[in-house]
Design an enzyme around this catalytic site. Structure first.
Site, PDB file in Angstrom:
ATOM      1  CE  LYS A  51      -3.793  -2.327   2.346  1.00 23.33           C
ATOM      2  NZ  LYS A  51      -4.355  -2.747   3.629  1.00 23.33           N
ATOM      3  CD  GLN A  95      -3.334  -4.355   6.874  1.00 22.25           C
ATOM      4  OE1 GLN A  95      -3.195  -3.423   6.094  1.00 22.25           O
ATOM      5  NE2 GLN A  95      -4.041  -5.427   6.567  1.00 22.25           N
ATOM      6  CG  ASP A 118      -9.667   0.081   5.431  1.00 25.30           C
ATOM      7  OD1 ASP A 118      -9.520  -0.244   4.241  1.00 25.30           O
ATOM      8  OD2 ASP A 118      -8.903  -0.276   6.349  1.00 25.30           O
TER       9      ASP A 118
END
Ligand code: NDP
Length: 290
Positions: A51, A95, A118
């Site tokens: 990422k 994460q 997200d």
């Protein structure tokens, strides 16, 4: 059978994102993404690295915070609050999964929903359910929808079966397929579903998000169906230098012979998840600087 090339479609999304970044640059604005990793899970580290690399390649301001596994929940939330207040950061991603002593939902609610690229914050989950386009949608299911569109798969009136009901993939996937404009007839299956093969064999579109290597075989798929394989599973492979390889939730070779279109693993949904994360970050920046 056609192989849906997620790597090529992700490149197309990246090109769109690049153009949007250039338009922001013309206004003196650079979108910023902060990725936070707690602990040293090797798969999570690999995701965070890719990422970060992709963000830098696109010209995003990319910040990586790698915290040791014993980091307290309070310290993690304090970092999230600092990022919420940082005007150079428009997207924040913590994460998943964090170490067991951290309550993930407490961390997610601490993220400013306007920076929740997200799409896991309860406000964004609600906006998806309400068909409110001002929210953020989780990147993996959003990527699956784009794959279907780019591959020219008709979703309106199609029977779609999503196998998996997680908040990260299965549930938002079902809502996206159901949404007006996509208009599929959606069934969600899970570990308690009776006679799964009979359910999936009814489907024009099967989305597999289970987390079990090669779980869906030829007997689960109707001839002519489209199969989107979200699964990423490590299995032993002594012939690989790493000692393992990545496979999906679908037995690709067996199913490919039967279906009309299928995504491979790797090179299917995975690259799309990263592409949509970058696109969501640019969207967050555009909204915050409008
Ligand atoms: P979860 O473990 O959170 O959810 C798995 C789902 O599969 C659950 O709903 C579970 O049912 C269901 N399931 C498990 N066993 C069976 C079974 N025997 N029959 C039917 N359903 C079953 O996983 P995620 O949703 O987070 O991830 C799914 C997969 O997708 C994983 O391989 C993951 O690595 C991958 N993934 C890939 C991404 C990408 O970018 N390509 C991003 C995110 C995930 P129940 O709810 O009843 O337990």
């Amino acid at each position: 059978m056609s192989r849906i090339d997620g790597t090529a479609i992700a490149q197309k999304v990246h090109e769109e994102t690049r153009q949007r970044i250039a338009a922001l640059a013309a206004r003196g604005i650079q979108p910023g993404l902060a990725v936070v990793l707690v602990g040293d899970d090797p798969a999570s580290r690999a995701y965070v690295r890719s990422k970060d690399k992709r963000a830098a390649d696109l010209g995003l301001h990319s910040v990586k915070h790698e915290l040791p596994a014993p980091t307290s929940q309070a310290d993690l939330i304090a970092l999230v609050r600092t990022l919420n207040a940082d005007p150079a950061i428009h997207g924040i991603l913590v994460q998943s999964p964090p170490p067991a002593h951290i309550d993930e939902s407490a961390v997610v609610v601490a993220i400013d929903p306007r920076k929740d690229v997200d799409g896991f914050h309860p406000l964004n989950v609600a906006k998806l359910a309400l068909d409110d386009p001002t929210g953020f949608v989780p990147c993996t299911p959003l990527g699956c929808i784009r794959l279907l569109q780019e591959a020219g798969i008709e979703t309106a009136g199609a029977r779609a079966v999503v196998v998996g009901r997680s908040m990260i993939v299965g549930k938002p996937m079902a809502l996206l397929l159901l949404r007006r404009g996509t208009d599929a007839t959606v069934t969600v299956a899970h570990s308690r579903t009776r006679d799964l093969a009979a359910v999936t064999r009814e489907a024009d579109i099967v989305i597999a998000a289970i987390g079990r290597p090669h779980f869906l075989g030829a007997g689960h798929i109707r001839p002519g169906a489209t199969v989107i394989d979200v699964g990423i599973n490590r299995i032993d492979d002594p012939s690989s230098p790493k000692g393992y390889k990545l496979v999906g939730d679908v037995d690709y070779d067996a199913v490919a012979e039967k279906c009309a279109a299928i995504t491979p693993v790797p090179g299917g949904v995975g690259p799309m998840t990263i592409a949509l994360l970058m696109a969501n970050t640019v969207t967050a920046c555009e909204r915050l600087t409008a």
